[in-house]
Design an enzyme around this catalytic site. Structure first.
Site, PDB file in Angstrom:
ATOM      1  N   ASN A   1      45.672  26.451  74.608  1.00 52.64           N
ATOM      2  CA  ASN A   1      46.552  27.627  74.631  1.00 52.64           C
ATOM      3  C   ASN A   1      46.259  28.558  73.462  1.00 52.64           C
ATOM      4  O   ASN A   1      45.846  28.125  72.393  1.00 52.64           O
ATOM      5  CB  ASN A   1      48.021  27.187  74.597  1.00 52.64           C
ATOM      6  CG  ASN A   1      48.376  26.315  75.788  1.00 52.64           C
ATOM      7  OD1 ASN A   1      47.619  26.279  76.758  1.00 52.64           O
ATOM      8  ND2 ASN A   1      49.493  25.622  75.729  1.00 52.64           N
TER       9      ASN A   1
ATOM     10  N   HIS B   1      40.461  27.465  72.462  1.00 55.73           N
ATOM     11  CA  HIS B   1      40.201  28.763  73.107  1.00 55.73           C
ATOM     12  C   HIS B   1      40.643  29.941  72.236  1.00 55.73           C
ATOM     13  O   HIS B   1      40.917  31.018  72.755  1.00 55.73           O
ATOM     14  CB  HIS B   1      40.881  28.814  74.487  1.00 55.73           C
ATOM     15  CG  HIS B   1      40.315  27.812  75.459  1.00 55.73           C
ATOM     16  ND1 HIS B   1      40.887  27.535  76.679  1.00 55.73           N
ATOM     17  CD2 HIS B   1      39.197  27.027  75.382  1.00 55.73           C
ATOM     18  CE1 HIS B   1      40.155  26.614  77.308  1.00 55.73           C
ATOM     19  NE2 HIS B   1      39.139  26.286  76.537  1.00 55.73           N
TER      20      HIS B   1
ATOM     21  N   CYS C   1      38.092  52.204  61.646  1.00 56.04           N
ATOM     22  CA  CYS C   1      36.698  52.689  61.678  1.00 56.04           C
ATOM     23  C   CYS C   1      36.324  53.270  63.037  1.00 56.04           C
ATOM     24  O   CYS C   1      35.213  53.757  63.228  1.00 56.04           O
ATOM     25  CB  CYS C   1      35.736  51.569  61.297  1.00 56.04           C
ATOM     26  SG  CYS C   1      35.442  50.392  62.624  1.00 56.04           S
TER      27      CYS C   1
ATOM     28  N   SER D   1      45.517  21.220  83.974  1.00 52.15           N
ATOM     29  CA  SER D   1      44.819  20.737  85.168  1.00 52.15           C
ATOM     30  C   SER D   1      43.455  20.160  84.767  1.00 52.15           C
ATOM     31  O   SER D   1      42.753  19.603  85.603  1.00 52.15           O
ATOM     32  CB  SER D   1      44.647  21.862  86.189  1.00 52.15           C
ATOM     33  OG  SER D   1      43.817  22.869  85.656  1.00 52.15           O
TER      34      SER D   1
ATOM     35  N   GLU E   1      52.373  17.536  88.335  1.00 47.16           N
ATOM     36  CA  GLU E   1      51.402  17.313  89.420  1.00 47.16           C
ATOM     37  C   GLU E   1      50.234  16.479  88.915  1.00 47.16           C
ATOM     38  O   GLU E   1      49.864  16.577  87.753  1.00 47.16           O
ATOM     39  CB  GLU E   1      50.827  18.649  89.906  1.00 47.16           C
ATOM     40  CG  GLU E   1      51.815  19.485  90.671  1.00 47.16           C
ATOM     41  CD  GLU E   1      51.261  20.875  90.948  1.00 47.16           C
ATOM     42  OE1 GLU E   1      50.016  21.036  90.951  1.00 47.16           O
ATOM     43  OE2 GLU E   1      52.082  21.778  91.138  1.00 47.16           O
TER      44      GLU E   1
HETATM   45  N1  APR Z   1      55.194  20.651  82.075  1.00 40.80           N
HETATM   46  C1  APR Z   1      53.967  20.067  82.134  1.00 40.80           C
HETATM   47  N2  APR Z   1      52.981  20.519  82.918  1.00 40.80           N
HETATM   48  C2  APR Z   1      53.222  21.589  83.691  1.00 40.80           C
HETATM   49  C3  APR Z   1      54.484  22.255  83.697  1.00 40.80           C
HETATM   50  C4  APR Z   1      55.486  21.737  82.841  1.00 40.80           C
HETATM   51  N3  APR Z   1      56.714  22.272  82.771  1.00 40.80           N
HETATM   52  N4  APR Z   1      54.406  23.291  84.570  1.00 40.80           N
HETATM   53  C5  APR Z   1      53.165  23.274  85.092  1.00 40.80           C
HETATM   54  N5  APR Z   1      52.444  22.258  84.568  1.00 40.80           N
HETATM   55  C6  APR Z   1      51.048  21.885  84.827  1.00 40.80           C
HETATM   56  C7  APR Z   1      50.503  22.188  86.219  1.00 40.80           C
HETATM   57  O1  APR Z   1      50.868  21.170  87.140  1.00 40.80           O
HETATM   58  C8  APR Z   1      49.021  22.232  85.965  1.00 40.80           C
HETATM   59  O2  APR Z   1      48.435  20.937  86.040  1.00 40.80           O
HETATM   60  O3  APR Z   1      50.238  22.652  83.972  1.00 40.80           O
HETATM   61  C9  APR Z   1      48.920  22.697  84.507  1.00 40.80           C
HETATM   62  C10 APR Z   1      48.388  24.098  84.338  1.00 40.80           C
HETATM   63  O4  APR Z   1      47.055  24.120  84.756  1.00 40.80           O
HETATM   64  P1  APR Z   1      46.168  25.437  84.679  1.00 40.80           P
HETATM   65  O5  APR Z   1      46.915  26.596  85.246  1.00 40.80           O
HETATM   66  O6  APR Z   1      44.845  25.125  85.268  1.00 40.80           O
HETATM   67  O7  APR Z   1      46.060  25.728  83.103  1.00 40.80           O
HETATM   68  P2  APR Z   1      45.183  25.018  81.996  1.00 40.80           P
HETATM   69  O8  APR Z   1      44.848  23.620  82.359  1.00 40.80           O
HETATM   70  O9  APR Z   1      45.857  25.260  80.703  1.00 40.80           O
HETATM   71  O10 APR Z   1      43.852  25.888  82.066  1.00 40.80           O
HETATM   72  C11 APR Z   1      42.843  25.661  81.110  1.00 40.80           C
HETATM   73  O11 APR Z   1      41.688  27.549  81.939  1.00 40.80           O
HETATM   74  O12 APR Z   1      41.380  29.739  82.599  1.00 40.80           O
HETATM   75  C12 APR Z   1      41.363  28.871  81.562  1.00 40.80           C
HETATM   76  O13 APR Z   1      41.356  29.583  79.377  1.00 40.80           O
HETATM   77  C13 APR Z   1      42.246  29.242  80.404  1.00 40.80           C
HETATM   78  O14 APR Z   1      43.026  27.733  78.670  1.00 40.80           O
HETATM   79  C14 APR Z   1      42.983  27.966  80.067  1.00 40.80           C
HETATM   80  C15 APR Z   1      42.143  26.912  80.770  1.00 40.80           C
END
Ligand code: APR
Length: 248
Positions: free
Chosen positions: A102, A119, A150, A189, A215
């Site tokens: 994040n 990131h 600048c 994810s 999930e």
């Molecule tokens: N608590 C825990 N997990 C949660 C919650 C919650 N309240 N709400 C959603 N999730 C989970 C979803 O089920 C999913 O598995 O968070 C995950 C989010 O997944 P992504 O949208 O793929 O995000 P992330 O894994 O952070 O992506 C990684 O991808 O595009 C890039 O740079 C971006 O840092 C990011 C990276």
């Protein structure tokens, strides 16, 4: 569920050092959208047009439209009980670092000290011309793209797609992953390389992998030892309470 919380608390106490790998799901309860799936940032903004370094260099104003929206949401967001629980675990001596994908700084704002940002972050902007760093503010990003004194265009200190990760952050994340006794994988994810490598490295070095997510991910059946199905803001404070109960 209660049983899984108890097992997790015992593992956190018994298998130091513990590290957490977090993704956008941990900030979902702070009102920041995740990236994939329904309502995800990538369903509004096509990453090829808004998130690659080439897209930024070709059309900074267009990419800044998304960045400005995200910056405003981030500035207004507050850490939630999941961020606070991780900060508390660290303060109690049970968490050695948070490795995060994040860019929102909510771990630091909750009090976490050892935060490895794979990131980058959107707190700082860098001038493409003179490399001066600027702390982000509402006024700085009023006009987009924001400009340095600048005249150079400012970019955020985030990692765009097709860019390398910050070297030190990557090295530290690899070391923490190889050395930990337990890794908590929270709200991700786990699809983006090389962040996705960290639980694999940890597993190869015999760490216990505990996943907290509403999930399942591709790790759940193959890599994770424990999967706790639920929201990070519900589960993590319960784990902290159980650890306190075990060691009053
Ligand atoms: N608590 C825990 N997990 C949660 C919650 C919650 N309240 N709400 C959603 N999730 C989970 C979803 O089920 C999913 O598995 O968070 C995950 C989010 O997944 P992504 O949208 O793929 O995000 P992330 O894994 O952070 O992506 C990684 O991808 O595009 C890039 O740079 C971006 O840092 C990011 C990276």
């Amino acid at each position: 569920m209660e049983n899984l919380i108890k097992r997790t608390a015992a593992i956190i106490k018994g298998y130091p050092p513990v590290v957490a790998l977090t993704g956008s799901g941990i900030s979902a309860e702070s009102g920041i959208a995740t990236f994939r799936g329904k309502g995800g940032i990538w369903s509004t903004y096509n990453p090829e047009e808004y998130a690659t370094i080439d897209a930024f260099m070709q059309n900074p104003a267009r990419v800044w439209k998304m960045l400005k929206e995200l910056a405003h949401i981030t500035m207004e967001a507050q850490p939630n009980p999941a961020h606070t629980a991780l900060a508390e675990l660290e303060a109690m001596g049970h968490l050695s670092a948070v490795i995060t994908q994040n860019i929102d700084s909510l771990h630091q704002r909750a009090g976490s000290k050892q935060v490895i940002e794979l990131h980058g972050n959107n707190r700082w902007l860098i001038c493409l011309k003179c490399s001066k760093r600027h702390r982000v503010s509402q006024s700085l990003i009023e006009e987009i793209p924001p400009l340095c004194q600048c005249g150079g265009i400012l970019r955020p200190e985030v990692v765009f797609f097709h860019e390398s990760l910050p070297h030190d952050a990557y090295q530290q994340a690899v070391e923490k992953s190889q050395q930990c006794g337990c890794m908590l994988v929270i709200g991700s994810s786990v699809q983006i390389f090389p962040a996705s490598l960290m639980p694999i490295l940890a597993r190869q070095h015999d760490a216990i992998i505990i996943e907290i997510n509403p999930e399942e991910s591709h790790l759940t059946s193959e890599v994770s030892d424990i999967f706790i199905e639920g929201k990070a803001g519900d589960i993590l404070p319960r784990i902290v309470e159980e650890i306190k109960r075990l060691s009053p």
